[in-house]
Write a protein that holds these residues in place. Structure first.
Motif, PDB file in Angstrom:
ATOM      1  N   GLU A 141     -25.497 -47.701 -24.609  1.00 22.90           N
ATOM      2  CA  GLU A 141     -26.880 -48.126 -24.501  1.00 22.90           C
ATOM      3  C   GLU A 141     -27.747 -47.766 -23.742  1.00 22.90           C
ATOM      4  OE1 GLU A 141     -24.272 -50.187 -24.133  1.00 22.90           O
ATOM      5  OE2 GLU A 141     -24.037 -50.927 -26.109  1.00 22.90           O
ATOM      6  N   SER A 143     -30.676 -45.134 -22.466  1.00 22.79           N
ATOM      7  CA  SER A 143     -31.596 -44.105 -23.082  1.00 22.79           C
ATOM      8  C   SER A 143     -31.330 -42.761 -22.736  1.00 22.79           C
ATOM      9  CB  SER A 143     -32.997 -44.474 -22.840  1.00 22.79           C
ATOM     10  OG  SER A 143     -33.079 -44.199 -21.288  1.00 22.79           O
ATOM     11  N   SER A 145     -33.440 -40.802 -21.211  1.00 17.77           N
ATOM     12  CA  SER A 145     -34.068 -40.524 -20.081  1.00 17.77           C
ATOM     13  C   SER A 145     -32.862 -40.960 -19.125  1.00 17.77           C
ATOM     14  CB  SER A 145     -35.170 -41.352 -19.975  1.00 17.77           C
ATOM     15  OG  SER A 145     -35.920 -41.253 -18.506  1.00 17.77           O
ATOM     16  N   GLU A 146     -32.384 -42.106 -19.174  1.00 15.36           N
ATOM     17  CA  GLU A 146     -31.492 -42.689 -18.259  1.00 15.36           C
ATOM     18  C   GLU A 146     -30.123 -41.872 -18.195  1.00 15.36           C
ATOM     19  OE1 GLU A 146     -32.392 -47.621 -18.647  1.00 15.36           O
ATOM     20  OE2 GLU A 146     -31.074 -46.598 -20.352  1.00 15.36           O
ATOM     21  N   ASP A 196     -31.522 -33.648 -26.725  1.00 17.57           N
ATOM     22  CA  ASP A 196     -31.966 -34.798 -27.188  1.00 17.57           C
ATOM     23  C   ASP A 196     -30.731 -36.018 -27.443  1.00 17.57           C
ATOM     24  OD1 ASP A 196     -31.093 -33.555 -29.396  1.00 17.57           O
ATOM     25  OD2 ASP A 196     -33.037 -33.633 -30.678  1.00 17.57           O
TER      26      ASP A 196
END
Length: 656
Positions: A141, A143, A145-146, A196
């Motif tokens: 779960e 992201s 960025s995380e 990405d």
């Protein structure tokens, strides 16, 4: 071709073996991966070794740079250029890839479309193996960025990433070749910025080795350039990750700054200048609101305080490792303390005997120390090897006497990082006497002499004056030298013998030993029967730096009995260095091991050879002057105190 494994190499012939064995054990189709070794102009036979092994493996290739680059970055970039796989995996030549690493990472990348995979690793330091780079908070779960934030904040920036090769080429991502330190941080940050699809493999893929090596890596020394690199790395990485909302300084600087400070203590090259220090000072001041919250030891806080306040000289003094010298009778190390103090902050725990000390005082010293040097392999080593902390390093120096004692049998060998001997013969004798000591922990560090401060005599009597420095115990061979004196006096009555050191009656154990006293009584009888009383002077314990010249000693003789049994006659015999430093000539009647310490032109095989050598030299001024100069130069070059201090510093840096 699915995967290209890129392995940069430089002067790794003594440490690349485990890497090669691990690559041979990879569980992946050889038709679907390649290994590209890139040699950075090795000079130790690494290239020739790889040239041979690559002929045995169809999927191994060897490239070589045109000139040495000074870091692994350019070889890695050459590997990127040469890679034909869809993915690239970077491996250092002194590390070990695990058999399932490629299969596990490729399957994860193929299933998820990941352009970057980070994994766990085993860290091996020769004492422990521990699992690192675990990301327990990782979940599907998270992201992108995380994921970036978690990797940069919780993992070390080791090189072993599994990366889509197209990501590197499309974004022109290269290893920064101008950096010698921290290049992996900048590279990873750049890859994270452009990836990405990032995944984490919750299993180790390689073993990272942090072990002493005969060919130290560039990361084993830290100085002006390395600190400058780190300052650039921190600023560059902060700017890169800022673009994706990550504050690198808040997330990871506490680790990088701690590594830098510890390296400046324990791996210091000693070349830090005011210019780079001021840049460090400015960085700390600028980021103090972040840095002041780091949970560091009081030791590191002292360094940071000096840095923040711009106190360069104080900082350099604080960077010296805390060295505790412990033992009874420190005569063989105390004279080197001024030179050692330039590299170490020194305290002394001087024992009152082989097994007598103030334990409370030793405990206070131990609490302070980072490094421990035990002089003599006696009770001091037993005590410190059983009380030192795991983060302290302990070196023991053995001379000769200890081989006749039992203290070494009760040492906690696992807690001793290195055993030092002062000669080649006693390197082997130590292992023979104490077989629990592993050979890989034993080092040879020559004895030393401070060659300055010796007076020299130009009096003609020096041609006829023999010297002995130390006649106890009997194995030193006083009776043999008395025979040599007697033979020389048959040629010229001007020959005499000056003796320095304790007399038998001055040393209780000798005086109480029937065999020892029988020998020295025989020496006294020889002096009387051969009318040598006026030609032999017992001077007692003297400062030979002045007294050799004062008594016009031209030849110092080492005549120890080579057949005296275990452990042997002499470990080194500093008396010869005294002779050369005082402008005289040392002559060795060969004893076992002397050939590894002293040049052949100063070693003879018999008493008659000594008589003949002295008589010949006294008739050949040119040869005598040449030998005098050769001896002095040899001692200064090989056994000078500065060299000893440098060797001690290098040894502690090797084992830390």
């Amino acid at each position: 071709m699915k995967i290209s494994v890129v392995v940069p190499c430089y002067n790794a012939v003594d440490k690349i073996g485990r890497c090669l064995d691990s690559i041979r054990a990879i569980d992946f189709s050889k038709a679907e991966y390649e290994v590209i070794f890139v040699d950075d102009c090795s000079t130790d036979g690494t290239y020739e070794l790889l040239e041979e092994v690559c002929t045995e493996m169809p999927n191994w290739r060897l490239l070589r740079l045109e000139a040495n680059s000074g870091s692994p970055s350019r070889p890695r970039n050459r590997g990127i250029d040469a890679a034909s796989g869809d993915y690239v995996y970077f491996l250092d030549c002194d590390d070990e890839i695990l058999p399932a690493a490629l299969k596990d990472q490729y399957e994860l990348a193929h299933r998820t479309g990941a352009t970057l995979i980070r994994s766990e690793l085993w860290a091996e330091d020769g004492r422990n193996r521990r699992l690192m780079n675990q990301l327990n908070e990782w979940s599907l779960e998270l992201s992108i960025s995380e994921r970036r934030e978690l990797i940069i904040g919780k993992q070390s920036t080791v090189v072993a990433s599994f990366i889509k090769i197209d990501l590197l080429r499309r974004n022109q991502i290269r290893w920064p070749e101008h950096l010698r330190m921290g290049e992996d941080t900048v590279f990873l940050a750049t890859v994270l910025l452009h990836s990405d699809s990032i995944e984490y493999l919750p299993r180790p893929t390689f073993v990272y080795y942090k072990l002493p090596s005969l060919t130290p890596a560039s990361t084993q020394r830290y100085g002006r350039r390395e600190l400058r690199d780190h300052l650039e790395v921190w600023a560059t990485t902060q700017e890169l990750l800022r673009r994706v909302g990550i504050n690198y300084l808040r997330s990871r600087l506490h680790v990088g700054l701690r590594v830098s400070l510890e390296a400046q203590i324990f791996r210091n090259r000693g070349d830090l200048d005011a210019e780079v220090f001021n840049k460090f000072h400015e960085f700390v001041v600028e980021n103090w609101e972040i840095i002041k919250n780091f949970r560091y030891t009081e030791r590191l806080k002292e360094l940071l305080s000096a840095t923040r306040n711009g106190k360069f000289n104080e900082f350099k003094l604080l960077c010296r490792p805390r060295l505790l010298i412990a033992g009874h009778d420190l005569k063989f190390v105390s004279d080197a303390i001024p030179e050692l103090s330039s590299a170490f902050d020194i305290r002394i725990d001087e024992w009152k005997g082989h097994a007598i000390h103030d334990e409370s005082e030793s405990l206070r010293h131990l609490e302070w120390a980072e490094l421990i040097w035990c002089e003599w392999l006696l009770k001091n080593v037993e005590w410190y090897s059983n009380h030192k902390r795991s983060n302290q390093r302990l070196i023991v120096r053995m001379h000769r006497m200890e081989l006749g004692r039992h203290f070494g049998e009760r040492v906690n060998v696992a807690n001793v990082d290195a055993f030092v001997t002062v000669s080649v013969l006693f390197f082997e004798r130590l292992i023979e006497r104490f077989p629990d000591i592993p050979r890989h922990k034993v080092r040879l560090v020559d004895n030393y002499v401070r060659t300055s401060g010796y007076r020299e005599s130009s009096h003609e009597d020096r041609l006829f004056t023999l010297g002995m420095i130390g006649i106890l115990p009997a194995r030193k061979g006083l009776l043999r030298v008395l025979n040599i004196l007697s033979d020389l006096r048959k040629q010229d009555k001007r020959y005499r013998l000056e003796i320095f050191g304790h007399n038998p009656e001055d040393v209780p154990w000798v005086f109480r030993n029937r065999e020892e006293m029988a020998y020295f009584n025989a020496c006294a009888a020889f002096i009387e029967s051969n009318e040598l009383a006026s030609a032999v002077a017992f001077n007692g314990h003297q400062d030979v730096k002045s007294e050799l010249a004062a008594r016009n000693v031209g030849y110092v003789i080492s005549a120890s009995d080579s057949e005296f049994g275990f452990p042997g006659p002499e470990s080194f015999h500093v008396a010869l260095a005294d002779a050369f430093s005082a402008g005289g000539i040392g002559i060795v009647r060969h004893w076992g091991g002397s050939e590894y310490i002293w040049p052949a032109q100063f070693i003879v095989e018999s008493d008659d050879d000594i008589v003949e050598r002295i008589a010949h030299l006294n008739g050949d001024d040119e040869t005598r002057c040449w030998l005098t100069s050769e001896g002095k130069n040899f001692v200064e070059k090989n056994y000078g105190v500065a060299k000893f201090a440098t060797t001690v510093k290098d040894l502690f840096q090797e084992i830390f």
